[in-house]
Structure formats: C-alpha cells, structure tokens
Write an enzyme that holds these catalytic residues in place. Structure first.
Site, PDB file in Angstrom:
ATOM      1  N   ALA A 229       0.860  -1.177   0.000  1.00 39.15           N
ATOM      2  CA  ALA A 229       0.000   0.000   0.000  1.00 39.15           C
ATOM      3  C   ALA A 229       0.900   1.232   0.000  1.00 39.15           C
ATOM      4  O   ALA A 229       2.054   1.176   0.439  1.00 39.15           O
ATOM      5  CB  ALA A 229      -0.899  -0.016   1.227  1.00 39.15           C
TER       6      ALA A 229
ATOM      7  N   GLY B   1       0.554  -5.132   0.964  1.00 39.26           N
ATOM      8  CA  GLY B   1      -0.687  -5.231   0.191  1.00 39.26           C
ATOM      9  C   GLY B   1      -0.489  -5.933  -1.147  1.00 39.26           C
ATOM     10  O   GLY B   1      -1.456  -6.434  -1.734  1.00 39.26           O
TER      11      GLY B   1
ATOM     12  N   GLU C 252      -0.838  -9.512  -0.328  1.00 38.86           N
ATOM     13  CA  GLU C 252      -2.252  -9.711   0.030  1.00 38.86           C
ATOM     14  C   GLU C 252      -3.148  -9.711  -1.213  1.00 38.86           C
ATOM     15  O   GLU C 252      -4.093 -10.497  -1.313  1.00 38.86           O
ATOM     16  CB  GLU C 252      -2.682  -8.617   1.010  1.00 38.86           C
TER      17      GLU C 252
ATOM     18  N   GLU D 155       4.840  -4.925   6.979  1.00 34.87           N
ATOM     19  CA  GLU D 155       4.102  -3.874   7.695  1.00 34.87           C
ATOM     20  C   GLU D 155       4.609  -3.664   9.116  1.00 34.87           C
ATOM     21  O   GLU D 155       4.575  -2.559   9.644  1.00 34.87           O
ATOM     22  CB  GLU D 155       2.597  -4.224   7.746  1.00 34.87           C
TER      23      GLU D 155
HETATM   24  C1  HXC Z   1       4.889   4.355  -1.652  1.00 39.92           C
HETATM   25  C2  HXC Z   1       6.722   3.367  -2.589  1.00 39.92           C
HETATM   26  C3  HXC Z   1       6.397   2.136  -2.005  1.00 39.92           C
HETATM   27  C4  HXC Z   1       5.216   2.073  -1.203  1.00 39.92           C
HETATM   28  C5  HXC Z   1       8.200   1.896  -3.118  1.00 39.92           C
HETATM   29  N1  HXC Z   1       7.851   3.172  -3.276  1.00 39.92           N
HETATM   30  N2  HXC Z   1       7.345   1.241  -2.347  1.00 39.92           N
HETATM   31  N3  HXC Z   1       5.973   4.463  -2.415  1.00 39.92           N
HETATM   32  N4  HXC Z   1       4.516   3.208  -1.065  1.00 39.92           N
HETATM   33  N5  HXC Z   1       4.804   0.945  -0.637  1.00 39.92           N
HETATM   34  C6  HXC Z   1       8.535   4.196  -4.044  1.00 39.92           C
HETATM   35  C7  HXC Z   1       9.800   4.686  -3.362  1.00 39.92           C
HETATM   36  O1  HXC Z   1       9.509   5.673  -2.397  1.00 39.92           O
HETATM   37  C8  HXC Z   1      10.571   5.246  -4.530  1.00 39.92           C
HETATM   38  O2  HXC Z   1      10.073   6.521  -4.863  1.00 39.92           O
HETATM   39  C9  HXC Z   1      10.212   4.310  -5.672  1.00 39.92           C
HETATM   40  O3  HXC Z   1       8.983   3.676  -5.274  1.00 39.92           O
HETATM   41  C10 HXC Z   1      11.248   3.229  -5.892  1.00 39.92           C
HETATM   42  O4  HXC Z   1      11.474   2.562  -4.680  1.00 39.92           O
HETATM   43  P1  HXC Z   1      12.938   2.450  -3.991  1.00 39.92           P
HETATM   44  O5  HXC Z   1      12.715   2.270  -2.551  1.00 39.92           O
HETATM   45  O6  HXC Z   1      13.814   3.556  -4.412  1.00 39.92           O
HETATM   46  O7  HXC Z   1      13.465   1.107  -4.673  1.00 39.92           O
HETATM   47  P2  HXC Z   1      14.492   0.057  -4.031  1.00 39.92           P
HETATM   48  O8  HXC Z   1      15.598   0.736  -3.334  1.00 39.92           O
HETATM   49  O9  HXC Z   1      14.821  -0.892  -5.147  1.00 39.92           O
HETATM   50  O10 HXC Z   1      13.643  -0.728  -2.914  1.00 39.92           O
HETATM   51  C11 HXC Z   1      12.510  -1.480  -3.310  1.00 39.92           C
HETATM   52  C12 HXC Z   1      11.673  -1.879  -2.045  1.00 39.92           C
HETATM   53  C13 HXC Z   1      11.382  -0.589  -1.245  1.00 39.92           C
HETATM   54  C14 HXC Z   1      12.486  -2.851  -1.181  1.00 39.92           C
HETATM   55  C15 HXC Z   1      10.419  -2.562  -2.533  1.00 39.92           C
HETATM   56  O11 HXC Z   1      10.805   0.384  -2.134  1.00 39.92           O
HETATM   57  C16 HXC Z   1      10.422  -0.814  -0.098  1.00 39.92           C
HETATM   58  O12 HXC Z   1      10.816  -1.304   0.955  1.00 39.92           O
HETATM   59  N6  HXC Z   1       9.162  -0.388  -0.271  1.00 39.92           N
HETATM   60  C17 HXC Z   1       8.176  -0.440   0.789  1.00 39.92           C
HETATM   61  C18 HXC Z   1       7.714  -1.855   1.009  1.00 39.92           C
HETATM   62  C19 HXC Z   1       6.676  -1.950   2.137  1.00 39.92           C
HETATM   63  O13 HXC Z   1       6.984  -1.587   3.307  1.00 39.92           O
HETATM   64  N7  HXC Z   1       5.449  -2.397   1.786  1.00 39.92           N
HETATM   65  C20 HXC Z   1       4.398  -2.502   2.764  1.00 39.92           C
HETATM   66  C21 HXC Z   1       3.578  -1.250   2.827  1.00 39.92           C
HETATM   67  S1  HXC Z   1       2.301  -1.361   4.037  1.00 39.92           S
HETATM   68  P3  HXC Z   1      11.049   7.746  -5.169  1.00 39.92           P
HETATM   69  O14 HXC Z   1      10.124   8.915  -5.319  1.00 39.92           O
HETATM   70  O15 HXC Z   1      12.003   7.854  -4.031  1.00 39.92           O
HETATM   71  O16 HXC Z   1      11.732   7.360  -6.466  1.00 39.92           O
HETATM   72  C22 HXC Z   1       1.082  -2.233   3.293  1.00 39.92           C
HETATM   73  C23 HXC Z   1      -0.220  -2.353   4.064  1.00 39.92           C
HETATM   74  C24 HXC Z   1      -1.268  -3.075   3.297  1.00 39.92           C
HETATM   75  O17 HXC Z   1       1.192  -2.716   2.221  1.00 39.92           O
HETATM   76  C25 HXC Z   1      -2.620  -2.970   3.989  1.00 39.92           C
HETATM   77  C26 HXC Z   1      -3.314  -1.682   3.814  1.00 39.92           C
HETATM   78  C27 HXC Z   1      -4.699  -1.641   4.381  1.00 39.92           C
END
Ligand code: HXC
Length: 261
Positions: free
Chosen positions: A66, A111, A114, A134
């Site tokens: 998400a 997400g 999921e 998360e």
């Molecule tokens: C918003 C995101 C994002 C996310 C990546 N980006 N994941 N933006 N939400 N979930 C964006 C980054 O900010 C970045 O933007 C661009 O995408 C590229 O990502 P990088 O981080 O630069 O790439 P990399 O270094 O290769 O790392 C990839 C990654 C990392 C390991 C996947 O992006 C990451 O850890 N993302 C978050 C993963 C996460 O925590 N997901 C769970 C979310 S909570 P810029 O502008 O800097 O280029 C969830 C809850 C679900 O999902 C339930 C809801 C009700």
C-alpha cells in the site's frame, strides 16, 4: 471503461488487469484500489471473459505494498476505511465466479502479497520477492494478510513472515506453497496466458463451482462442505457442458465446451 492507474486488456476470453504506477513500484492508493474494484466488476459483467490475469507494470514490482505516503497522513478512521476498501475488493475477487491468476514479476510486498493471495494461484518470475513488512512500519497487514496467508501456508509461516517483516525469495515462497510455479521474466506472462486459456476452454459452470467450493468450502465443517460439493456436482448436470463433456469422452473426441451459464 477508462482507467488512470491500471491497464485493462482482453485477449479472447482472457482479461489482463495491470496495475500501472511503476514509478512507485505500483503502490496501492485508494484510487488504484477503487479502479481494481471497477476492473474486476468489468470482468464479472463481461460474458466474453472467462478468466483474468492480474499483474503489475514495469518489471520491478508486482506491487510494493500500500502507498506509504498516502497512509502516513491517515487518521485511525481513514486507515480502517482503507483497510476495509482493500478487503472488499480482495473479497470480491475471491467471490468472483471466474478464476484470477496472479503473475508476479518482482516485489510483492505487504498489500502486494495480500492482493496476490486473493487471486486463485500465483505464478512468479525468478526475480520475485514476497513479504509482509508492515511490522517494520509499526502496523500490521490490513488487506487479509493475517488471514489468507495463514490459511494458505499455515499459521507458523504466516507468523514468521508477519512478525519478522522478512522479505523472502521466490524459491522459499514456492517451498511454503505461496507460489505455484516459477518462470523467467520473459516466460511469465506467456505461461500465465497459456494456463488462463486452458481454464477458459473448460465449462463455465464447472469452473465456477470448483473455485467457489475450494474457497468457500474450506472454512466450513467437512460434512457440510461435502454436501455443498454434492449439490454443485448435481448442478453441473443441468449444464450443456456436462452433456458435451461426457458425450465427447464416449465418442472418443475432444470436448468442445460452449461455456453455457
Ligand atoms: C509508496 C513506494 C512504495 C510504497 C516503493 N515506493 N514502495 N511508495 N509506497 N509501498 C517508491 C519509493 O519511495 C521510490 O520513490 C520508488 O517507489 C522506488 O522505490 P525504492 O525504494 O527507491 O526502490 P528500491 O531501493 O529498489 O527498494 C525497493 C523496495 C522498497 C524494497 C520494494 O521500495 C520498499 O521497501 N518499499 C516499501 C515496502 C513496504 O513496506 N510495503 C508494505 C507497505 S504497508 P522515489 O520517489 O524515491 O523514487 C502495506 C499495508 C497493506 O502494504 C494494507 C493496507 C490496508
């Protein structure tokens, strides 16, 4: 229908829904989730479509979760509503009487995992990675992760993934039963399409019955679920596809299902 954050394409009886925000690794914000709901409603309503594929654009991620920027400013009520919005779309996908294959090429996190779990099975590329990170954000999975993941891979693996937030590679994802099959990135979509077309060539009534029974028979007592199965088995005999399937076998030819409802 025109979409802003997804692509919708049809190839005969197969619809492909592609989440298309590659700059943020296809992160799910309320707009994407709403459009996914509309796209799967389109799949449900279109009689030509018998199977769907869900995938992500860009070759780096299916969905990296998400949208953290969008969630970072939510208050508790908005966060709860966002969780319910995602749960309603994923439950709609699960209840949709047409199979959905998830094709994961890259990250499927939070997400993303999921969303994949709400599909009927997952094909993935060798570069794919899965996880429920998360906990590293101080929250929990909110789109069915604590529930569907444990039902699919068992409570022990679901707890390890949700409690550590660890990201696992595709080999481990396959070993624990999260992923059905692994392909190179180039082979992934052709393989998903081939399987989708194979499923689309079967009878519509029997396809829907299989999906429904496996999904909705799973959590009810076995003797009730077996009665559900017997009822659905009987209903198949009201379908022209049952006549065709059995007649074709007896006539030693390949069945040609018309996909009658
Ligand atoms: C918003 C995101 C994002 C996310 C990546 N980006 N994941 N933006 N939400 N979930 C964006 C980054 O900010 C970045 O933007 C661009 O995408 C590229 O990502 P990088 O981080 O630069 O790439 P990399 O270094 O290769 O790392 C990839 C990654 C990392 C390991 C996947 O992006 C990451 O850890 N993302 C978050 C993963 C996460 O925590 N997901 C769970 C979310 S909570 P810029 O502008 O800097 O280029 C969830 C809850 C679900 O999902 C339930 C809801 C009700």
């Amino acid at each position: 229908m025109a979409y802003e954050t997804i692509l919708y394409a049809k190839d005969g009886a197969v619809a492909t829904v592609t989440i298309n925000r590659p700059k943020v690794l296809n992160a799910l914000n309320p707009k994407v989730v709403a459009e996914l709901g509309q796209a799967f409603a389109e799949v449900a309503a279109d009689d030509e479509v018998k199977v769907a594929i869900l995938t992500g654009a860009g070759g780096k991620a299916f969905v990296a979760g998400a949208d953290i920027a969008a969630m970072s400013v939510m208050n508790p009520v908005e966060a709860r509503n966002f969780s319910r919005q995602l749960q309603e779309v994923t439950s709609f996908m699960e209840a949709l009487g047409k199979p959905i294959i998830c094709a994961v090429d890259g990250f499927a996190l939070g997400g993303g995992t999921e969303m994949a779990l709400a599909c009927d099975f997952i094909y993935a590329s060798e570069a794919s990675k899965f996880g429920q990170p998360e906990i590293n954000l101080g929250v929990i999975p909110g789109a069915g992760g604590t529930q569907r993941l444990s039902r699919l891979v068992g409570k022990n693996w679901a707890k390890e993934l949700c409690l550590t937030g660890d990201i696992i590679d595709v080999a481990l994802a396959k070993e624990i039963g999260l992923v059905n099959r692994v392909f190179t990135s180039e082979e992934l979509m052709p393989a998903a399409l081939k399987t989708a077309k194979k499923i689309a060539s079967k009878g519509r009534v029997s396809t829907k019955a299989c999906k429904d029974l496996i999904n909705f028979g799973f959590d009810v007592p076995l003797d009730h679920a077996l009665r559900m199965e017997a009822d659905a088995f009987g209903i198949c005999f009201a379908s022209p596809d049952q006549k065709e399937g059995m007649t074709a076998f007896l006539e030693k030819r390949k069945a040609e299902f018309k996909g009658s409802k």
